[in-house]
Design a protein around this motif. Structure first.
Motif, short mmCIF file in Angstrom:
data_model
loop_
_atom_site.label_atom_id
_atom_site.label_comp_id
_atom_site.label_asym_id
_atom_site.label_seq_id
_atom_site.Cartn_x
_atom_site.Cartn_y
_atom_site.Cartn_z
N VAL A 61 44.59 30.93 41.59
CA VAL A 61 43.56 30.69 42.88
C VAL A 61 44.32 29.19 43.52
O VAL A 61 44.18 28.08 42.66
N PRO A 62 45.10 29.57 45.03
CA PRO A 62 45.46 28.53 45.18
C PRO A 62 44.84 27.51 45.99
O PRO A 62 43.13 27.72 45.71
N VAL A 63 44.45 26.15 45.25
CA VAL A 63 44.37 25.09 46.05
C VAL A 63 44.50 24.28 47.56
O VAL A 63 45.50 24.18 47.42
N VAL A 64 43.55 23.93 48.01
CA VAL A 64 43.46 22.69 49.01
C VAL A 64 42.40 21.79 48.44
O VAL A 64 41.65 21.42 47.76
N THR A 65 43.34 20.32 48.94
CA THR A 65 42.77 19.27 48.42
C THR A 65 43.01 18.14 49.57
O THR A 65 43.48 18.31 50.40
N ARG A 81 48.66 12.63 46.40
CA ARG A 81 48.62 12.63 45.08
C ARG A 81 47.84 13.41 43.81
O ARG A 81 48.79 14.06 42.64
N ALA A 82 46.44 13.69 44.26
CA ALA A 82 45.81 15.03 43.48
C ALA A 82 46.65 16.12 43.63
O ALA A 82 47.04 16.85 42.91
N ALA A 83 47.92 16.20 44.93
CA ALA A 83 48.11 17.86 45.43
C ALA A 83 49.33 17.66 44.24
O ALA A 83 49.65 18.71 43.76
N LEU A 84 50.33 16.65 44.33
CA LEU A 84 51.15 16.05 43.50
C LEU A 84 51.10 16.49 42.05
O LEU A 84 51.79 17.44 41.46
N ALA A 85 50.07 15.86 41.34
CA ALA A 85 49.15 16.53 39.83
C ALA A 85 49.24 17.92 39.75
O ALA A 85 49.34 19.03 38.53
N LEU A 86 48.89 18.85 40.56
CA LEU A 86 48.22 20.23 40.70
C LEU A 86 49.47 20.51 40.54
O LEU A 86 49.94 21.64 39.68
N ALA A 87 50.41 20.33 41.66
CA ALA A 87 51.50 20.96 42.07
C ALA A 87 52.38 21.13 40.29
O ALA A 87 53.58 22.05 39.77
N GLU A 88 52.50 19.61 39.87
CA GLU A 88 53.27 19.74 38.23
C GLU A 88 52.31 20.07 37.81
O GLU A 88 53.26 20.54 36.50
N LEU A 89 51.35 20.81 37.50
CA LEU A 89 50.21 21.32 36.64
C LEU A 89 51.07 23.34 36.90
O LEU A 89 49.96 23.58 35.98
N GLY A 90 51.12 23.45 37.61
CA GLY A 90 51.90 24.75 38.11
C GLY A 90 50.69 25.62 39.50
O GLY A 90 50.53 26.45 39.11
N TYR A 91 50.02 24.89 39.60
CA TYR A 91 49.02 25.28 40.86
C TYR A 91 49.98 25.88 42.25
O TYR A 91 50.22 24.21 42.52
N ARG A 92 49.46 26.29 42.76
CA ARG A 92 49.72 26.57 44.38
C ARG A 92 49.10 25.73 44.88
O ARG A 92 46.78 25.49 44.95
N VAL A 93 49.30 24.97 45.87
CA VAL A 93 48.07 23.75 46.23
C VAL A 93 48.72 23.78 48.01
O VAL A 93 50.62 23.23 48.18
N VAL A 116 40.90 26.98 46.84
CA VAL A 116 39.66 27.00 45.66
C VAL A 116 39.68 25.17 46.73
O VAL A 116 40.80 24.63 46.49
N LEU A 117 38.60 24.43 47.71
CA LEU A 117 38.56 23.01 47.76
C LEU A 117 38.32 21.89 46.76
O LEU A 117 37.27 21.96 46.86
N VAL A 118 39.41 21.36 46.47
CA VAL A 118 39.19 20.41 46.04
C VAL A 118 38.79 19.00 46.54
O VAL A 118 39.99 18.65 47.19
N ASP A 119 37.55 18.32 46.28
CA ASP A 119 37.20 17.11 46.56
C ASP A 119 38.31 15.43 45.47
O ASP A 119 37.30 16.02 44.10
N SER A 120 39.28 15.40 46.23
CA SER A 120 39.44 14.36 44.66
C SER A 120 39.17 12.71 44.85
O SER A 120 39.76 11.91 44.08
N ARG A 121 37.98 12.69 45.52
CA ARG A 121 37.40 10.86 45.57
C ARG A 121 36.84 10.56 44.66
O ARG A 121 36.23 11.66 44.00
N SER A 122 36.80 9.64 44.32
CA SER A 122 35.44 9.20 43.58
C SER A 122 34.02 9.31 43.53
O SER A 122 33.89 10.08 44.43
N THR A 123 33.97 9.38 42.37
CA THR A 123 32.38 9.49 42.00
C THR A 123 30.90 9.47 43.12
O THR A 123 30.35 9.82 43.51
#
Length: 160
Positions: A90-94, A106-118, A52-59
């Motif tokens: 499902v792995p995540v790409v930020t 920073r988003a990848a770190l937060a996701l990794a700390e929650l247990g996501y492969r990123v 899953v591709l994640v856009d970590s920017r503001s609205t």
């Protein structure tokens, strides 16, 4: 000035390159954490990317334009919203704006700390657009001509 060639080496070689086995381990590890814009685009175009591709920017940034199909999850909201938007299997790409922004890291770190492969998409949205890939916003979809400094003419990859 010394004539000893070991101390008269240029700035690049002042610190000797790592041993080949150490270099291989480092670069292998780097590829476990990063993905290239062109590789992400090719995987998405194939239809079943496996991530899953994640856009970590503001609205506001998301509204200006984003990668089609990306999930919008601002970095600050990762802890409270990741579970409702992402499958932990499902792995995540930020990604964020570009090389000058560490929001995706920073988003990848937060996701990794929650247990996501990123992994993090190097270059972010800036290089997505510069390489000529389609983006979308509230105004619809658009594709700009590739920047010849980032994408070889007539190619959808970095030429690597």
């Amino acid at each position: 000035m010394t004539t000893d060639t070991a101390t008269a080496v240029n700035h690049v070689l002042r610190v000797a390159p790592a041993a080949p086995s150490e270099a291989a381990a480092h670069f292998r590890a780097s590829l476990a954490f990063h993905a290239d814009v062109s590789d992400v685009a090719a995987a998405l175009a194939a239809g079943e990317p496996g991530f899953v591709l994640v856009d970590s920017r503001s609205t506001e940034a998301w509204d200006q334009g984003h990668v089609p199909g990306a999930v919008h999850l601002p970095t600050a909201l990762v802890p409270e919203r990741a579970a409702e938007l992402l499958d932990p299997a499902v792995p995540v790409v930020t990604y964020c704006w570009g090389p000058g922004c560490d929001g995706a890291t920073r988003a990848a770190l937060a996701l990794a700390e929650l247990g996501y492969r990123v992994k993090e998409m190097l270059g972010g949205f800036e290089y997505w657009v510069r390489e000529g890939f389609e983006s979308e916003s509230w105004q619809g979809r658009e594709r700009r001509a590739p920047d010849p400094l980032t994408a070889p003419a007539g190619s959808d990859d970095c030429g690597c």
